[in-house]
Design an enzyme around this catalytic site. Sequence first.
Site, PDB file in Angstrom:
ATOM      1  N   GLY A   1      34.351  -3.054  10.291  1.00  0.00           N
ATOM      2  CA  GLY A   1      35.315  -3.664  11.186  1.00  0.00           C
ATOM      3  C   GLY A   1      35.414  -5.160  11.150  1.00  0.00           C
TER       4      GLY A   1
ATOM      5  CD  GLU B   1      30.526   3.840   7.865  1.00  0.00           C
ATOM      6  OE1 GLU B   1      29.933   4.912   7.784  1.00  0.00           O
ATOM      7  OE2 GLU B   1      31.579   3.686   8.541  1.00  0.00           O
ATOM      8  N   PRO B   2      31.203  -1.971   5.657  1.00  0.00           N
ATOM      9  CG  PRO B   2      30.331  -3.592   4.230  1.00  0.00           C
ATOM     10  CD  PRO B   2      29.939  -2.407   5.068  1.00  0.00           C
TER      11      PRO B   2
ATOM     12  NE  ARG C   1      41.384  -4.955   7.785  1.00  0.00           N
ATOM     13  CZ  ARG C   1      42.583  -4.417   7.631  1.00  0.00           C
ATOM     14  NH1 ARG C   1      43.483  -5.041   6.891  1.00  0.00           N
ATOM     15  NH2 ARG C   1      42.886  -3.275   8.208  1.00  0.00           N
TER      16      ARG C   1
ATOM     17  CB  CYS D   1      66.901   0.454   0.620  1.00  0.00           C
ATOM     18  SG  CYS D   1      68.595   0.392   1.221  1.00  0.00           S
ATOM     19  CD  GLU D   2      63.512   1.465   5.590  1.00  0.00           C
ATOM     20  OE1 GLU D   2      63.628   0.976   6.729  1.00  0.00           O
ATOM     21  OE2 GLU D   2      63.829   2.630   5.297  1.00  0.00           O
TER      22      GLU D   2
ATOM     23  CE1 TYR E   1      42.237   0.631   4.696  1.00  0.00           C
ATOM     24  CE2 TYR E   1      41.647  -1.642   5.157  1.00  0.00           C
ATOM     25  CZ  TYR E   1      41.361  -0.304   5.241  1.00  0.00           C
ATOM     26  OH  TYR E   1      40.208   0.117   5.847  1.00  0.00           O
TER      27      TYR E   1
END
Length: 419
Positions: free
Chosen positions: A242, A280-281, A283, A349-350, A378
């Site tokens: 986290g 648990e790293p 990111r 196309c958004e 990610y």
Amino acid sequence: MPHPLFDLFPDGTTVDPDGTLVVAGCRVDDLGREFGTPAIVVDEGALRARAREYHTALGSRRPNARVVFASKAFPATAVQRVMVEEGLGLDVAGGGEILSALRAGVDPALAVMHGNAKTTEELRIAVEAGVGLVVVDNEDDVDRLEQLVAPGSTQAVLVRVIPGVVSSTHPHVQTGQVGSKFGLTPDAARRLIARIEASPRLDLRGLHAHVGSQIMDPAELAAAVAPLAALGTFPVYDLGGGLGARYTLTDHPASVDDYVEALLAAADEHLPAEAEIIIEPGRSMVNGSAFTLYTVTTVKRDARNFVAVDGGMGDNLEAALFQQRYEAVLAGRMHDEDAEDVVVVGRHCESGDVLIDPLRLPAARVGDLLAVPATGAYTHTMANNYNGYRRPPVVFARDGEARAVIRRETWADLFARDA
């Protein structure tokens, strides 16, 4: 004078005299020619250094502790292999992540499996592979495991607990609050603990908690320890991950040392001295080691100044999912003065396909290379084929050499499963 965004690129990033960005000894224009754009480029040396930093920070303070990399942040076999080679275990959250972890050479005993809705197939893969710890999220996990584990054998498990910690992060990445889809409230956890302790096929090793992602203050992460201690004494406590990563110059996450100190101080206060501690790293392990290289395809100066690139939400969903802020540079014009405020948008196309708004850049031109730092977490994970987009390659760069560890998708790949 160094460019102000250098701090967001891996250490050792430089600029050649002609104004071209150089990362891991590789000029970005050379990378663009060889691998095309978009491309996710990883400084392998920086990735390894970060893994060692975590390994040393935890191991030097508590011998009975270990680091497992949260593979979901960057589930490329090559990235997992780096972690294994640097002495880390792997956290896996699905069948594909287990299989890639095995390809990466992980000792299955050092793997930890997660998931709030594990399928029977995924649990079978885990049990047959010898995954060291399965984190039980619900009673259905127990039902399935008791059917899958062979008579006379046992599967070691942890019970995931909701610690009741509301973290100061985006709601989409909060996981420690009551009402989270992950884990069990303490009362429900107690009931499941009793059931597992009575099971001949499951070995309850301990507890797991995770507060959320992109959290800057380690005190919020350490706050999960006391609620775990209240549930009893166990051999293993997995405190999750986290710790936030730096995306912009205004982000100031805690250092790895400060993070580990906060967790271990809480562990020393509340948990048995002989218990094994796992972190648990994810990111924070991978984000700063990578950048994404794009080519500017369109510049439109009208009601607003739009700089459109050849990627977007097909390779970076975080901006659209929870408005993650990024920075960027014109990677071939690092000496040019900033001239205008722009919106960097993608090709999809958004209307929500906006990578950065606003951003100050030199006057962009079609064909410019645009580099977005801090994209290791990610982006590859959530890359997709929207609008027939071909997912980009992952390129490892080190000491002036580069290689694709994941190739760019081809047009044939898009239709390989299409009848």
